[in-house]
Enzyme design. Structure first.
Site, PDB file in Angstrom:
ATOM      1  N   GLY A  60      47.456  45.561  71.440  1.00 27.04           N
ATOM      2  CA  GLY A  60      46.635  44.396  72.217  1.00 27.04           C
ATOM      3  C   GLY A  60      45.281  44.911  71.898  1.00 27.04           C
ATOM      4  N   GLY A  62      41.068  44.086  73.667  1.00 28.05           N
ATOM      5  CA  GLY A  62      40.684  43.444  74.935  1.00 28.05           C
ATOM      6  C   GLY A  62      38.957  43.749  75.097  1.00 28.05           C
ATOM      7  N   ASN A  63      38.524  43.744  76.163  1.00 23.05           N
ATOM      8  CA  ASN A  63      37.147  44.192  76.399  1.00 23.05           C
ATOM      9  C   ASN A  63      36.919  45.495  76.314  1.00 23.05           C
ATOM     10  OD1 ASN A  63      36.327  41.733  76.735  1.00 23.05           O
ATOM     11  ND2 ASN A  63      36.697  41.385  78.982  1.00 23.05           N
ATOM     12  N   THR A  66      41.046  48.710  71.656  1.00 19.73           N
ATOM     13  CA  THR A  66      42.504  48.310  71.014  1.00 19.73           C
ATOM     14  C   THR A  66      43.180  49.346  71.415  1.00 19.73           C
ATOM     15  OG1 THR A  66      41.011  47.364  69.300  1.00 19.73           O
ATOM     16  CG2 THR A  66      43.516  47.706  69.028  1.00 19.73           C
ATOM     17  N   LYS A  82      44.951  54.208  73.289  1.00 14.41           N
ATOM     18  CA  LYS A  82      44.067  53.325  73.763  1.00 14.41           C
ATOM     19  C   LYS A  82      42.515  53.753  73.109  1.00 14.41           C
ATOM     20  CE  LYS A  82      41.493  50.605  76.949  1.00 14.41           C
ATOM     21  NZ  LYS A  82      41.559  50.295  78.807  1.00 14.41           N
ATOM     22  N   ASP A 167      42.090  45.233  90.354  1.00  8.85           N
ATOM     23  CA  ASP A 167      42.272  44.073  89.294  1.00  8.85           C
ATOM     24  C   ASP A 167      44.036  44.172  89.279  1.00  8.85           C
ATOM     25  OD1 ASP A 167      41.992  42.232  87.375  1.00  8.85           O
ATOM     26  OD2 ASP A 167      41.489  43.557  85.980  1.00  8.85           O
TER      27      ASP A 167
END
Length: 309
Positions: A60, A62-63, A66, A82, A167
């Protein structure tokens, strides 16, 4: 400063933060885990090498960067790597700092952190082969209880060590084929230095924010509610579990509708066909007043979880 993780609801531009060139040393000690083998090492263990990791696929992006599925050439173990974006900021620093601290079987484990000479940072973590709870819908009450217990164990561990996630949502809860569920993504989390340090700032994913986080100045929000720094995590948890149970987000996915529903309407409830224990469990998570919501520790002893054994 306002920060929202899901830009489908708000599109806010933040002032750029100048990124440091190196990772600062961890300012906090590694937290010992309960129910964890003594053989578990701390995050910065220096037992891995990036050169010894084969990239298999992209899990995946995102902000925050990767995430790759990787394999250790020596042990054949599978991990998630990550790769933090080059212009990493305080969000990345916060996640790294918290990952260095935590050590719980209910939180995605950080095995090592790498930084190359150019400053690029990578975090080696547990690989959860079934991905997140985002794709999981329509579970049984027994399955929901099993997942809820694990998430609450993780929340209880974090809250006991003064860490507020801020979150909690399906995308940040990872699962494996071993029926494990672990909390991940600490980019907007906060370490509570003082017991009354307020953490109800407007950060996280809009759709899962509690009433006091959406509008701390609303009528009925007391100073006690504002100072209850952990209760927002419980609301987000309850809404997440309800979404997984019914198979869809339980409110209209529109910014104005969410604000009206969360701040001025009645709290979401479990469907009528659910057991009384589950209805009560959801009610304890989704009470409008933060001071009336149960804590993670209390919820672990709720009949809904105890009666599923």
């Amino acid at each position: 400063m306002v920060m929202v993780r899901d830009n489908q609801f708000l599109n806010l531009k933040l002032s750029p933060i100048q990124a440091p060139t190196t990772i600062p040393p961890c300012r906090f000690p590694i937290i010992p885990a309960t129910k964890v083998s003594a053989t578990v090492s701390s995050c910065a263990s220096n037992t891995f090498s990036v050169a010894n990791l084969d990239r298999i696929s992209v899990l995946g992006s995102g902000n925050g960067g990767t995430v790759f599925k990787v394999k250790d050439k020596t042990t054949s173990e599978i991990y998630a790597l990550k790769k933090v974006k080059e212009n990493w900021d305080s969000t990345s620093l916060r996640e790294i700092e918290i990952l260095r601290m935590v050590n719980s079987p209910y939180v995605a484990k950080c095995h090592d952190i790498f930084q190359n000479p150019s400053g690029e940072v990578s975090i080696l973590m547990d690989y959860m082969d079934l991905g997140s709870l985002e794709s999981l819908r329509g579970v049984t009450e027994k399955q929901l209880a099993l997942m809820s217990r694990q998430v609450l164990e993780g929340k209880n561990y974090l809250h006991e060590h003064k860490i507020v996630h801020r979150d909690i949502k399906p995308a940040n809860l990872l699962r494996s084929s071993k029926e494990e569920v672990k909390i991940a993504d600490f980019g907007v989390s906060k370490i509570v230095v003082r017991s009354l340090n307020k953490c109800n700032s407007f950060v996280g994913t809009f759709a899962y924010m509690s009433p006091e986080r959406l509008d701390s100045e609303a009528d009925g929000v007391t100073e006690e509610d504002k100072s209850n720094v952990y209760a927002g995590d419980i609301w987000s948890f309850g809404l997440t579990m309800l979404e997984i149970l019914v198979g869809y987000y339980p409110m209209l996915p529109d910014q104005a509708a969410i604000v009206c529903a969360v701040c001025f309407g009645e709290p979401p409830k479990a469907p009528e066909e659910c057991s009384d224990d589950l209805k009560s469990f959801m009610d304890c998570c989704l009470r409008k007043k933060a001071s009336e919501r149960w804590t993670a520790s209390q919820l672990l002893n709720h009949p809904f979880l105890l009666h599923q054994d």
